[in-house]
Write a protein that holds these residues in place. Sequence first.
Motif: not given
Length: 430
Positions: A97-103, A330-335
């Motif tokens: 649902d949520v993912m980290e990625y290189g800019n 909401a989780l994206m914003e918290e992370l």
Amino acid sequence: MKLPVPALLVGALFLTAACAPQTSANSASDKDDRSGTLRVWLFQEVGNDPKQKVVDSVVAAFEKAHTGTKVDVEYIPVDTRAQRVKAAFNDPASAPDVMEYGNTDTAGYVHDGGLLDVTKDFGAWSEAKDTDPTARQSVTVAGKVYGAPFYVGVRALYYRTDVFKELGLKPPATMAELASTAREIRAAKPGLYGLVVGGAYTYGAMPFLWADGGELATGRGGSYTSAIDSAAAQKGIKEYTSLFGDDNCPAAKCAGFGGNDTVTAFAAGKAGMAIGGDFSHAAVEAGSVKGKYAVVPLPGATAGSIAPAFAGGNNIGVLKSTTHRTPAVALMEELTSKKTQAAMFDAMGFLPTFKDVRDQAAAKEPFVKPFVATLAAGTKFVPASAGWSQIDSSLVLPTMFQEVISGKKSVGAASQEAAKKMDDAFGSAG
């Protein structure tokens, strides 16, 4: 760098959750479940434990604030992310649902239809107004926002204080002085590279191009035309490639160097200077030059100026296929919140994307100051086009540099060929 991680406050979670819209037409799914399990992919770091502790703290607070919601975090290797992400885009059932990625991946992922448009959410988020402009640019494609900046990384000039003292040198104030200082070090100490450079070090070379007024490309909104063969860009290419020679960094050795190679050489005491990132600090501290180096911003074309640096870093976004849009945002914003970024700086040394949080970090850790000054002077980013991923992965710019360094082609011929390849990539991206 492993420093104590400050406690994360739970109260802010309720504020960010309130910012998320009730429904959205942006999601590929028509579901917006407010409970259940959120799957998260984050990058596995070399030393991941400190990062995981911060994330675990955020997750625990989030689950407490969102009854019935669980968060499952998986740390994935950076070097295999392309295959994992492509599979996730093709099979929503297996996607997080949520993912980290290189800019630098943003535009490509948007082109592939994988990231959710969170423009309204980001605009409503109270903390977003303090985001560094370049960091915001890294999550923006054609005027729409597709994630939140997680951290930013820039490069500056590392130099040997013992060597400079012995030779009576001062940190260079201009690009021209950088070159002459490098050659002076090499002449006095033939066993050292003056300024260690790399033919495959794209992001170390870019400041030379930008300092002379050059650009990678021109355009906006996903439509770009290469500018790598402009007169200003060619001047920067010439300045950078002139550093490959026996009087500084021999081409036979340095033409194949990438960024990690240059930092490794400096850390091992083999160079008088190197262009390294804030993220290189730990590696240099672990090397033989510990206690014998300092860092200043990379000088620009004129005295007192700072060469524009590439603003690297990572973002965190929500996948378009999520069935949990509201809690996922909401989780994206918290992370990516100020509190989390402050904790990540303490834990991992990641530079915050919020100016106020970054200033606090610089006050705590002196080594951060030249990087913060570099950011404040103005940074640059790569074209927000899906074509950039193709340009980067096919080594268009390293090939150009190496052809000039080897003498196979002139700066004009090599840059014109690179421009054609870039335009082909931009064109194929639509």
